[in-house]
Design a protein around this motif. Structure first.
Motif, PDB file in Angstrom:
ATOM      1  N   GLN A  74       0.849  -1.187   0.000  1.00  0.00           N
ATOM      2  CA  GLN A  74       0.000   0.000   0.000  1.00  0.00           C
ATOM      3  C   GLN A  74       0.881   1.231   0.000  1.00  0.00           C
ATOM      4  O   GLN A  74       1.853   1.329   0.750  1.00  0.00           O
ATOM      5  CB  GLN A  74      -0.917   0.004   1.231  1.00  0.00           C
ATOM      6  CG  GLN A  74      -1.931   1.155   1.277  1.00  0.00           C
ATOM      7  CD  GLN A  74      -1.415   2.371   2.042  1.00  0.00           C
ATOM      8  OE1 GLN A  74      -0.636   2.214   2.963  1.00  0.00           O
ATOM      9  NE2 GLN A  74      -1.849   3.539   1.667  1.00  0.00           N
ATOM     10  N   ILE A 110       0.912  -1.350  -7.977  1.00  0.00           N
ATOM     11  CA  ILE A 110      -0.500  -1.398  -7.583  1.00  0.00           C
ATOM     12  C   ILE A 110      -0.733  -0.513  -6.368  1.00  0.00           C
ATOM     13  O   ILE A 110      -1.721   0.221  -6.299  1.00  0.00           O
ATOM     14  CB  ILE A 110      -0.915  -2.851  -7.295  1.00  0.00           C
ATOM     15  CG1 ILE A 110      -1.027  -3.634  -8.609  1.00  0.00           C
ATOM     16  CG2 ILE A 110      -2.240  -2.908  -6.535  1.00  0.00           C
ATOM     17  CD1 ILE A 110      -1.217  -5.130  -8.430  1.00  0.00           C
ATOM     18  N   TYR A 114      -3.427   2.313  -7.065  1.00  0.00           N
ATOM     19  CA  TYR A 114      -4.742   1.794  -6.700  1.00  0.00           C
ATOM     20  C   TYR A 114      -5.776   2.912  -6.621  1.00  0.00           C
ATOM     21  O   TYR A 114      -5.487   3.970  -6.075  1.00  0.00           O
ATOM     22  CB  TYR A 114      -4.650   1.074  -5.346  1.00  0.00           C
ATOM     23  CG  TYR A 114      -5.821   0.182  -5.036  1.00  0.00           C
ATOM     24  CD1 TYR A 114      -5.810  -1.147  -5.427  1.00  0.00           C
ATOM     25  CD2 TYR A 114      -6.933   0.673  -4.354  1.00  0.00           C
ATOM     26  CE1 TYR A 114      -6.888  -1.975  -5.149  1.00  0.00           C
ATOM     27  CE2 TYR A 114      -8.005  -0.149  -4.087  1.00  0.00           C
ATOM     28  CZ  TYR A 114      -7.974  -1.468  -4.478  1.00  0.00           C
ATOM     29  OH  TYR A 114      -9.056  -2.287  -4.203  1.00  0.00           O
ATOM     30  N   PRO A 115      -6.995   2.725  -7.198  1.00  0.00           N
ATOM     31  CA  PRO A 115      -7.558   1.489  -7.751  1.00  0.00           C
ATOM     32  C   PRO A 115      -7.395   1.328  -9.256  1.00  0.00           C
ATOM     33  O   PRO A 115      -7.985   0.417  -9.838  1.00  0.00           O
ATOM     34  CB  PRO A 115      -9.033   1.628  -7.391  1.00  0.00           C
ATOM     35  CG  PRO A 115      -9.296   3.095  -7.519  1.00  0.00           C
ATOM     36  CD  PRO A 115      -8.036   3.781  -7.052  1.00  0.00           C
ATOM     37  N   ILE A 117      -5.693  -0.211 -11.482  1.00  0.00           N
ATOM     38  CA  ILE A 117      -4.678  -1.263 -11.481  1.00  0.00           C
ATOM     39  C   ILE A 117      -4.813  -2.252 -12.631  1.00  0.00           C
ATOM     40  O   ILE A 117      -3.980  -3.143 -12.773  1.00  0.00           O
ATOM     41  CB  ILE A 117      -4.725  -2.038 -10.148  1.00  0.00           C
ATOM     42  CG1 ILE A 117      -6.087  -2.728  -9.973  1.00  0.00           C
ATOM     43  CG2 ILE A 117      -4.415  -1.108  -8.982  1.00  0.00           C
ATOM     44  CD1 ILE A 117      -6.146  -3.622  -8.747  1.00  0.00           C
ATOM     45  N   VAL A 144      -3.024  -8.245  -2.517  1.00  0.00           N
ATOM     46  CA  VAL A 144      -3.677  -6.945  -2.685  1.00  0.00           C
ATOM     47  C   VAL A 144      -4.958  -6.893  -1.863  1.00  0.00           C
ATOM     48  O   VAL A 144      -5.219  -5.924  -1.135  1.00  0.00           O
ATOM     49  CB  VAL A 144      -3.971  -6.665  -4.170  1.00  0.00           C
ATOM     50  CG1 VAL A 144      -4.763  -5.364  -4.317  1.00  0.00           C
ATOM     51  CG2 VAL A 144      -2.678  -6.571  -4.961  1.00  0.00           C
ATOM     52  N   ILE A 148      -5.851  -4.354   1.276  1.00  0.00           N
ATOM     53  CA  ILE A 148      -6.972  -3.417   1.266  1.00  0.00           C
ATOM     54  C   ILE A 148      -7.854  -3.628   2.493  1.00  0.00           C
ATOM     55  O   ILE A 148      -8.322  -2.660   3.105  1.00  0.00           O
ATOM     56  CB  ILE A 148      -7.784  -3.568  -0.027  1.00  0.00           C
ATOM     57  CG1 ILE A 148      -6.935  -3.141  -1.231  1.00  0.00           C
ATOM     58  CG2 ILE A 148      -9.076  -2.754   0.040  1.00  0.00           C
ATOM     59  CD1 ILE A 148      -6.435  -1.719  -1.171  1.00  0.00           C
ATOM     60  N   PHE A 176     -12.863  -0.606  -8.494  1.00  0.00           N
ATOM     61  CA  PHE A 176     -12.336  -0.793  -9.848  1.00  0.00           C
ATOM     62  C   PHE A 176     -13.292  -1.494 -10.805  1.00  0.00           C
ATOM     63  O   PHE A 176     -12.934  -1.768 -11.945  1.00  0.00           O
ATOM     64  CB  PHE A 176     -10.989  -1.539  -9.836  1.00  0.00           C
ATOM     65  CG  PHE A 176     -10.963  -2.822  -9.055  1.00  0.00           C
ATOM     66  CD1 PHE A 176     -11.563  -3.985  -9.531  1.00  0.00           C
ATOM     67  CD2 PHE A 176     -10.316  -2.881  -7.837  1.00  0.00           C
ATOM     68  CE1 PHE A 176     -11.515  -5.166  -8.823  1.00  0.00           C
ATOM     69  CE2 PHE A 176     -10.254  -4.060  -7.107  1.00  0.00           C
ATOM     70  CZ  PHE A 176     -10.863  -5.200  -7.601  1.00  0.00           C
ATOM     71  N   TYR A 210      -7.970 -11.923  -4.779  1.00  0.00           N
ATOM     72  CA  TYR A 210      -8.327 -10.685  -4.080  1.00  0.00           C
ATOM     73  C   TYR A 210      -9.430 -10.954  -3.050  1.00  0.00           C
ATOM     74  O   TYR A 210      -9.333 -10.555  -1.889  1.00  0.00           O
ATOM     75  CB  TYR A 210      -8.794  -9.647  -5.096  1.00  0.00           C
ATOM     76  CG  TYR A 210      -9.122  -8.285  -4.529  1.00  0.00           C
ATOM     77  CD1 TYR A 210      -8.238  -7.225  -4.659  1.00  0.00           C
ATOM     78  CD2 TYR A 210     -10.325  -8.038  -3.868  1.00  0.00           C
ATOM     79  CE1 TYR A 210      -8.528  -5.964  -4.160  1.00  0.00           C
ATOM     80  CE2 TYR A 210     -10.628  -6.795  -3.351  1.00  0.00           C
ATOM     81  CZ  TYR A 210      -9.728  -5.755  -3.499  1.00  0.00           C
ATOM     82  OH  TYR A 210     -10.040  -4.506  -2.989  1.00  0.00           O
TER      83      TYR A 210
END
Length: 244
Positions: A74, A110, A114-115, A117, A144, A148, A176, A210
């Protein structure tokens, strides 16, 4: 250039001092720093700092990605604050993607972008050997999604299934893609990872990972299993996923 970042260490022995020391040596001014244990046996290091001199966004990503034993998952950049910071138009632009993109660099890109990506994920996918593509894409997505959840949803009382799907997972996925959800079925109605593909749907392995990483990071969710039930690559662009 002020930034905040989170890194996961590969071992409990790699602690806060092992992260902040390289940053100080690289010329960054620390604002705040915090350490917490990760579910994978290492530590999560949260840092807010400022760059000094003529550091660029690419320099920052390289410096963070080169910290030994750590994975950057992040990164948020605030380009305001001094005459030699990166202009906002440049700071928000995607970092350059090279042909030798590996998981470490993909995660760094990423985290910075982000977002937005989809291009990074697709480029990483294209760089992988066919036989290892599904597994690698799942692992990238898992890291990822886990990052998040820890960044945006870990405060407060954790929600149990299926509440966490509607109140946390769906809003996260909406960052996204357009999303629809009913019970344990989640559909990306405009899946950004398959829209340019006429048949190959390994990009959906990223989404499976994810969802897996996001929900598995929730302490109120004991066990989770995620499968893609339908891929819209080359047709509807609607990809569906079942969660158990």
């Amino acid at each position: 250039m002020k930034f905040s970042c989170s890194l996961e260490t590969s071992s409990e022995r790699i602690r806060l001092v092992n992260v902040i020391s390289p940053l100080i040596k690289a010329g960054y001014q620390l604002v705040t720093q915090r350490q917490e244990p990760s579910e994978n046996g290492g530590n999560i290091i949260h840092v807010v700092a400022k760059s000094q001199g003529s550091k660029t966004q690419e320099d920052l990503i390289d410096d963070l990605s080169s910290i030994e034993g750590c994975t950057l998952f992040q990164l948020e950049i605030d380009g305001e604050g001094s005459a030699d910071t990166i202009p906002s138009a440049v700071a928000s632009a995607p970092p350059p993607v090279t042909q030798d993109l590996d998981q470490k660099n993909a995660l760094a890109a990423i985290g910075a972008q982000y977002p937005d990506i989809a291009d990074i994920v697709r480029h990483y996918e294209a760089s992988l050997p066919h036989e290892s593509r599904a597994k690698a894409m799942h692992e990238l997505g898992r890291k990822v999604g886990s990052g998040i959840y820890k960044r945006d949803y870990s405060l407060g009382s954790p929600l149990k299934m299926p509440t966490t799907i509607n109140r946390e997972l769906v809003p996260a996925l909406k960052s996204f893609s357009k999303v629809k959800a009913k019970n344990n079925l989640v559909a990306l109605t405009k899946c950004p990872f398959c829209k340019l593909s006429d048949s190959n749907h390994s990009g959906c392995h990223f989404v499976v990972g994810y969802i897996d990483g996001f929900l598995s990071s929730n302490p109120a969710v004991d066990r989770v299993r995620v499968e893609e039930s339908s891929c819209g690559a080359g047709t509807t662009n609607i990809c569906e996923f079942i969660i158990w």
